[in-house]
Structure formats: C-alpha cells, structure tokens
Design a protein around this motif. Structure first.
Motif, PDB file in Angstrom:
ATOM      1  N   THR A  56       6.989   0.820 -11.894  1.00  0.00           N
ATOM      2  CA  THR A  56       5.668   0.187 -11.966  1.00  0.00           C
ATOM      3  C   THR A  56       4.762   0.847 -10.923  1.00  0.00           C
ATOM      4  O   THR A  56       5.172   1.768 -10.214  1.00  0.00           O
ATOM      5  CB  THR A  56       5.754  -1.317 -11.670  1.00  0.00           C
ATOM      6  OG1 THR A  56       6.094  -1.506 -10.278  1.00  0.00           O
ATOM      7  CG2 THR A  56       6.802  -1.995 -12.549  1.00  0.00           C
ATOM      8  N   GLU A  57       3.549   0.336 -10.803  1.00  0.00           N
ATOM      9  CA  GLU A  57       2.572   0.867  -9.857  1.00  0.00           C
ATOM     10  C   GLU A  57       2.674   0.194  -8.484  1.00  0.00           C
ATOM     11  O   GLU A  57       1.771   0.331  -7.663  1.00  0.00           O
ATOM     12  CB  GLU A  57       1.148   0.680 -10.408  1.00  0.00           C
ATOM     13  CG  GLU A  57       0.916   1.377 -11.732  1.00  0.00           C
ATOM     14  CD  GLU A  57      -0.406   1.000 -12.370  1.00  0.00           C
ATOM     15  OE1 GLU A  57      -1.243   0.378 -11.678  1.00  0.00           O
ATOM     16  OE2 GLU A  57      -0.605   1.299 -13.561  1.00  0.00           O
ATOM     17  N   LYS A  58       3.769  -0.489  -8.206  1.00  0.00           N
ATOM     18  CA  LYS A  58       3.901  -1.287  -6.985  1.00  0.00           C
ATOM     19  C   LYS A  58       3.634  -0.479  -5.723  1.00  0.00           C
ATOM     20  O   LYS A  58       2.962  -0.951  -4.793  1.00  0.00           O
ATOM     21  CB  LYS A  58       5.293  -1.916  -6.923  1.00  0.00           C
ATOM     22  CG  LYS A  58       5.526  -2.784  -5.695  1.00  0.00           C
ATOM     23  CD  LYS A  58       6.903  -3.427  -5.731  1.00  0.00           C
ATOM     24  CE  LYS A  58       7.129  -4.295  -4.490  1.00  0.00           C
ATOM     25  NZ  LYS A  58       8.471  -4.950  -4.500  1.00  0.00           N
ATOM     26  N   TYR A  59       4.145   0.746  -5.655  1.00  0.00           N
ATOM     27  CA  TYR A  59       4.006   1.558  -4.438  1.00  0.00           C
ATOM     28  C   TYR A  59       2.984   2.678  -4.608  1.00  0.00           C
ATOM     29  O   TYR A  59       3.022   3.679  -3.879  1.00  0.00           O
ATOM     30  CB  TYR A  59       5.365   2.132  -4.038  1.00  0.00           C
ATOM     31  CG  TYR A  59       6.342   1.075  -3.584  1.00  0.00           C
ATOM     32  CD1 TYR A  59       6.235   0.512  -2.321  1.00  0.00           C
ATOM     33  CD2 TYR A  59       7.351   0.625  -4.434  1.00  0.00           C
ATOM     34  CE1 TYR A  59       7.114  -0.472  -1.897  1.00  0.00           C
ATOM     35  CE2 TYR A  59       8.243  -0.359  -4.027  1.00  0.00           C
ATOM     36  CZ  TYR A  59       8.114  -0.909  -2.760  1.00  0.00           C
ATOM     37  OH  TYR A  59       8.988  -1.884  -2.350  1.00  0.00           O
ATOM     38  N   GLN A  60       2.080   2.500  -5.534  1.00  0.00           N
ATOM     39  CA  GLN A  60       1.071   3.523  -5.798  1.00  0.00           C
ATOM     40  C   GLN A  60       0.236   3.834  -4.560  1.00  0.00           C
ATOM     41  O   GLN A  60      -0.018   5.000  -4.240  1.00  0.00           O
ATOM     42  CB  GLN A  60       0.170   3.062  -6.946  1.00  0.00           C
ATOM     43  CG  GLN A  60      -0.827   4.094  -7.436  1.00  0.00           C
ATOM     44  CD  GLN A  60      -1.675   3.560  -8.578  1.00  0.00           C
ATOM     45  OE1 GLN A  60      -2.684   2.905  -8.346  1.00  0.00           O
ATOM     46  NE2 GLN A  60      -1.250   3.813  -9.805  1.00  0.00           N
ATOM     47  N   GLN A  61      -0.202   2.797  -3.833  1.00  0.00           N
ATOM     48  CA  GLN A  61      -1.046   3.014  -2.663  1.00  0.00           C
ATOM     49  C   GLN A  61      -0.284   3.713  -1.550  1.00  0.00           C
ATOM     50  O   GLN A  61      -0.836   4.577  -0.855  1.00  0.00           O
ATOM     51  CB  GLN A  61      -1.615   1.688  -2.161  1.00  0.00           C
ATOM     52  CG  GLN A  61      -2.623   1.841  -1.025  1.00  0.00           C
ATOM     53  CD  GLN A  61      -3.764   2.794  -1.370  1.00  0.00           C
ATOM     54  OE1 GLN A  61      -4.387   2.675  -2.429  1.00  0.00           O
ATOM     55  NE2 GLN A  61      -4.029   3.771  -0.506  1.00  0.00           N
ATOM     56  N   HIS A  62       0.983   3.379  -1.377  1.00  0.00           N
ATOM     57  CA  HIS A  62       1.793   4.058  -0.369  1.00  0.00           C
ATOM     58  C   HIS A  62       1.874   5.556  -0.684  1.00  0.00           C
ATOM     59  O   HIS A  62       1.737   6.406   0.201  1.00  0.00           O
ATOM     60  CB  HIS A  62       3.209   3.470  -0.352  1.00  0.00           C
ATOM     61  CG  HIS A  62       3.278   2.079   0.180  1.00  0.00           C
ATOM     62  ND1 HIS A  62       2.967   0.978  -0.576  1.00  0.00           N
ATOM     63  CD2 HIS A  62       3.643   1.606   1.408  1.00  0.00           C
ATOM     64  CE1 HIS A  62       3.137  -0.117   0.141  1.00  0.00           C
ATOM     65  NE2 HIS A  62       3.540   0.230   1.351  1.00  0.00           N
ATOM     66  N   PHE A  63       2.105   5.852  -1.954  1.00  0.00           N
ATOM     67  CA  PHE A  63       2.202   7.242  -2.379  1.00  0.00           C
ATOM     68  C   PHE A  63       0.882   7.972  -2.145  1.00  0.00           C
ATOM     69  O   PHE A  63       0.864   9.080  -1.581  1.00  0.00           O
ATOM     70  CB  PHE A  63       2.576   7.303  -3.855  1.00  0.00           C
ATOM     71  CG  PHE A  63       2.453   8.677  -4.465  1.00  0.00           C
ATOM     72  CD1 PHE A  63       3.485   9.597  -4.357  1.00  0.00           C
ATOM     73  CD2 PHE A  63       1.291   9.057  -5.133  1.00  0.00           C
ATOM     74  CE1 PHE A  63       3.365  10.868  -4.912  1.00  0.00           C
ATOM     75  CE2 PHE A  63       1.167  10.320  -5.688  1.00  0.00           C
ATOM     76  CZ  PHE A  63       2.208  11.222  -5.569  1.00  0.00           C
ATOM     77  N   ASN A  64      -0.227   7.386  -2.573  1.00  0.00           N
ATOM     78  CA  ASN A  64      -1.524   8.047  -2.432  1.00  0.00           C
ATOM     79  C   ASN A  64      -1.882   8.298  -0.974  1.00  0.00           C
ATOM     80  O   ASN A  64      -2.413   9.362  -0.630  1.00  0.00           O
ATOM     81  CB  ASN A  64      -2.613   7.212  -3.107  1.00  0.00           C
ATOM     82  CG  ASN A  64      -2.606   7.351  -4.618  1.00  0.00           C
ATOM     83  OD1 ASN A  64      -2.299   8.421  -5.147  1.00  0.00           O
ATOM     84  ND2 ASN A  64      -2.944   6.290  -5.333  1.00  0.00           N
ATOM     85  N   SER A  65      -1.575   7.350  -0.113  1.00  0.00           N
ATOM     86  CA  SER A  65      -1.862   7.534   1.313  1.00  0.00           C
ATOM     87  C   SER A  65      -1.049   8.680   1.885  1.00  0.00           C
ATOM     88  O   SER A  65      -1.558   9.503   2.661  1.00  0.00           O
ATOM     89  CB  SER A  65      -1.560   6.239   2.081  1.00  0.00           C
ATOM     90  OG  SER A  65      -2.404   5.199   1.671  1.00  0.00           O
ATOM     91  N   GLY A 108       9.778   1.002  -7.133  1.00  0.00           N
ATOM     92  CA  GLY A 108       8.950  -0.076  -7.660  1.00  0.00           C
ATOM     93  C   GLY A 108       9.340  -0.506  -9.059  1.00  0.00           C
ATOM     94  O   GLY A 108       8.522  -1.122  -9.760  1.00  0.00           O
ATOM     95  N   ASN A 109      10.577  -0.171  -9.468  1.00  0.00           N
ATOM     96  CA  ASN A 109      11.075  -0.530 -10.799  1.00  0.00           C
ATOM     97  C   ASN A 109      10.170   0.022 -11.895  1.00  0.00           C
ATOM     98  O   ASN A 109       9.856  -0.657 -12.869  1.00  0.00           O
ATOM     99  CB  ASN A 109      11.231  -2.050 -10.939  1.00  0.00           C
ATOM    100  CG  ASN A 109      12.114  -2.432 -12.105  1.00  0.00           C
ATOM    101  OD1 ASN A 109      12.983  -1.671 -12.530  1.00  0.00           O
ATOM    102  ND2 ASN A 109      11.884  -3.625 -12.646  1.00  0.00           N
TER     103      ASN A 109
END
Length: 501
Positions: A365-374, A362-363
């Motif tokens: 950033t928090e772009k893939y935060q939800q993917h990670f949390n899931s 995500g460069n």
C-alpha cells in the motif's frame, strides 16, 4: 492476495529493465504479474557508461556472474575516477578511488595528513596514494585478486548501456516478465486520480495495480499525467547538454574513468573492450552545440573524421515527489544529476530497492510513501551537493563559465557547513556524522575531493623539527610499500580478459 499484483512498467532502457529484474526478484514470493511496454523506435544511446560499486550488488542480488554479462556488454572494470584540470592547471589531476575493505588500514592516515596539511605542515595528501584503487588504476590492474588475497575489493564497471539493456531484457523475460513492443497513446486515470490503465496506439489496453514510469525526460506518467512538479537544479548545476563521440578502444585498457575540463564544461573518457566512449558535458548558456562539437573533435583529433557525433539535452533536477498514488518514477523520469560522478544507475537501483522495501513493509500500500519520498529527495540533494562542490572549488580562469561556477553562492546549508568546517580546520568526519550524510558520499570521498583540489592554506615557512627529522609522514607509515606489495596479487585487466576467452 487473492489476485496477482499487476505491475506495469512504461518504458524500457537500462532503468526499465533494472526495475523489471529487481521487482521480479524481490516480489517472487507473492502472486505477481509484471509487464513492460517499450517503443521499438526509441533506442538506448550506447556511448559507454560508468557506474559506482552499487551496480556490483545489483548483479550479486540477481545471481548473475560477471562472466555472463560483462563480455556481452563490452564491459570493463572501474576502480577510480581521475579528474584532470579542475584545479586550474591543465597538467594537474587528482583521483577518487573506490573505497575497499583493505583501505581501513590507511583511511585514518589520510584524514590525519589532510588535517595536518590544513594546519600548514608539508605532508603527503594525494588521495590515490592512500587507497588500493589508486594503485590498481596506475598499474591498469583488474580488481580481481588471487584466491589467497584476504580482502574484498570494491569496484564499478564501464559498459555499453544499449547492450546492458538487451541483456537485462532477456534475463527479465526468463524471470517471467512480459515484454510488449508498442507505443503508449494515452494514460487512463480512476476517480481517485490514480493511474488505471495505459492505452497503446494499436488499441491494446494495459491495466495495472501499480505503474512504474521509465519514460525518460518526458515523464509521461508522473509529471504529465499526475502533474507532479519538477524542481530544477539549474541555479547551481549549469550544464544542460552533451555531445558524444566514439573512438577506438584503448590498447592498455584502463580501469578508470577520466573527467577532463573543457572551456565550458568537462568531457568523459570511458574505456570499453571494443571502443572508447567520449562525451562533452556543457552549458548552452555559455556555448552552442556546434562549438561544443568542434571543441570535442579537436581534443580527440577528429576534426577531419566523419565519425558521427550525437547531441543530447539534459534536464537536471528532480520531481518534488518520486512516488505518487500508484505510480513510481525511475530514472530520467524522476530526475537527473549530471554524470560527473556516474550516479545515474546508482539512483535507479537505490530507488527500486527502497521502493520494494517500503512497499512490502506497508503490505503493498501507500503507507510508507512519504518516508520513501523524503529519503529519495534527500539522496538527490546530497549527491547534487557533492557534484556542485567540484564546480565551486574549480581554479580555472579561462572562461566566464568557470568564473561563474566558482562565484556561485547558491549552495545548500549542508554543503556550506561542510566547507566551513574544512576551512576552519575542524573535524569534517564528525561533521559528516552529525549531518548523517555518509551514506551518500563517505568521509573518504569528501577528503578525496577537498584534498584533491588542494584546498589548503600556504605551507608554513618553518616546519616543526620533529617533522623534518621524521621525513614525510606518508613514507614513515610505509603505505606505499604496503599497497605496492598488495598489488602483486592482481593482474592486468587486458590479461585477465584475454585468459578468460
């Protein structure tokens, strides 16, 4: 990046220093400053800890050889977990060996025999007879074969967690991580609610772009500052306490962890080179700390000993989110599942590796935060299910604790489906594939658990003539001979360590 990425790790211990090392390695190609602050007053409890084979990959990633870290941490090899008394018979046990490349030759035989036994036929289903790790454990052989042996062997370790933390600290400092000894007085936040800085008791201010919370159960950053809720697993994992004692080293130096049932929980035996770690994990709802200590001392023949016992409390569950704004929780601050399958450091390592992948993708950033949390929530829940299954299937009748665990119906849909397929004589391998949960515990692991507990119907009175003529299917496949001959390529763990000195 015009400016270095500033990562501040709050808290040391094994989790903090694993994070420091992995992030320094993964982000080595970008400008980065990593600072770790830890209190000198909070030490790691070095009672002996075990790992899964994932930890081997950790050291390989960092290019740290076993001869560099294992002697410094009194570490031994681990190829198996032996479970004593869980089916209700104190003299009964089963094993969960780690799965190796060699075991592709026997995996299907194990599955076929387990299904055959579920159909009522009398065939061999003892898990450790189908996997190389089981033979190594019985013979106390280190999982390091001779050079000519063409198969890779998987294994974990036993180690002193305090010594490991110190080793990883020194390695991280060589990678450029800044180490600060100090206590955090307050956590500052920005207008957006993200963490902006940490203020130490001595007045020092640590500013950062991203913060890693390794502050243990207190979860100073994620839970106390960002107010992330905690989801308890106490409705199906009752244990919340432990008492630990050290005893002398075991002379023959086993290559397995032992987990034995007690009146209101279970105890571990973890063999190190210099001592043996012992701990009793129990629920204070059923037993107070003094009685728990007495029971453990009695088991270890230490009633008249002045060896110090240490008491620990645990909060079992996980945060609703592991990565929020610019903060990631790692280790006890993100959650904890009791140590029955030694998954604590596995979860630490997976958390850091997955975060580094998503953060870079995500460069930064928090772009893939939800993917990670899931993904992390799913991993915690599926590991929980596997451990819950140990308690659900127990055969003990000697205390209310064991009865309540067996009668507990707070089970996930995933676990209920797995058990339903098994009891209905269905294909559990396909069910694991359908649920896509093999990356947490494999089909081999589930077979070890269910066959180890002997979750089977009564043996049919009349066996098919073909089975009687052939004899035991296990012997027909000659697996025992195969593995015993393979084991000639290995040597005793104690001999290996002695020759390395």
């Amino acid at each position: 990046m015009n400016q270095p990425l500033r990562i501040v790790i709050a808290g040391g211990g094994t989790a903090g220093w694993m994070a420091a090392n992995l992030l320094a390695h993964r982000f080595a190609t970008i400008p980065i400053d990593i600072t770790l602050i830890e209190s000198k007053d909070i030490g790691t409890i070095g009672v002996g800890e075990g790992s899964t084979p994932t930890l081997k990959r950790f050291f390989q990633t960092l290019d740290i050889a076993e001869h560099q870290w294992m002697p410094a941490c009194h570490a031994t090899y681990k190829v198996n977990i032996k479970f004593n008394g869980w089916s209700g018979d104190d003299n009964a046990s089963y094993s969960h060996p780690f799965f190796s490349q060699l075991d592709v030759h026997s995996e299907r035989s194990f599955y076929v025999n387990a299904l055959t036994r579920r159909l009522g036929l009398d065939v061999e289903t003892t898990p450790d007879r189908f996997f190389m790790g089981g033979y190594l454990a019985k013979k106390n052989l280190a999982p390091i074969p001779s050079h000519n042996f063409p198969f890779a062997i998987e294994y974990g370790y036993h180690f002193d967690s305090h010594k490991l933390s110190e080793f990883l600290k020194q390695h991280a400092k060589r990678l450029g991580v800044e180490h600060i000894e100090g206590d955090i007085a307050s956590v500052g936040t920005s207008v957006s609610g993200a963490i902006s800085h940490l203020t130490c008791k001595d007045g020092q201010v640590l500013k950062g772009d991203f913060f890693i919370d390794c502050t243990g159960f207190s979860s100073l950053l994620l839970q106390k500052t960002l107010n992330v809720p905690f989801t308890s697993f106490s409705n199906n994992l009752f244990n919340d306490s432990a008492v630990v004692l050290a005893t002398p080293a075991i002379d023959h130096m086993p290559v397995e962890t032992e987990s034995s049932t007690m009146s209101n929980g279970w105890c571990w035996q973890i063999p190190l080179r210099n001592r043996t770690g012992n701990g009793y994990v129990y629920s204070q709802q059923y037993q107070d700390k003094d009685k728990a200590e007495y029971e453990l001392r009695n088991k270890l023949n230490l009633l008249d000993s002045d060896v110090e016992a240490r008491h620990l409390t645990m909060r079992v569950g996980q945060c609703e989110q592991h990565w929020v704004k610019n903060c990631l929780a790692v280790g006890l601050s993100q959650g904890f599942i009791e140590p029955l399958e030694a998954t604590a450091l596995h979860l630490v390592q997976i958390t850091i590796e997955q975060f580094a992948t998503y953060y870079a993708k995500g460069n930064y950033t928090e772009k893939y935060q939800q993917h990670f949390n899931s993904a992390m929530t799913e991993r915690f829940e599926r590991i929980r299910d596997y451990i819950v299954c140990h308690y659900k299937l127990n055969g003990r009748t000697d205390s209310q604790y064991w009865t309540d665990n067996r009668e507990n119906m707070q089970l996930s849909e995933s676990l209920l489906s797995l058990l339903d397929v098994w009891y209905r004589k269905g294909d559990i391998v396909q069910e694991i594939k359908r649920q896509d949960i093999g990356k947490h515990f494999s089909a081999a692991s589930w077979h070890c658990l269910l066959a180890g507990y002997r979750v089977f119907p009564e043996i049919a009175q009349h066996q098919p003539a073909s089975l009687e003529e052939q004899g035991d299917l296990f012997e027909e496949n000659k697996l025992s001979t195969f593995f015993n001959r393979c084991s000639l390529n290995f040597e005793k763990q104690k001999t290996l360590f002695t020759s390395a000195v």
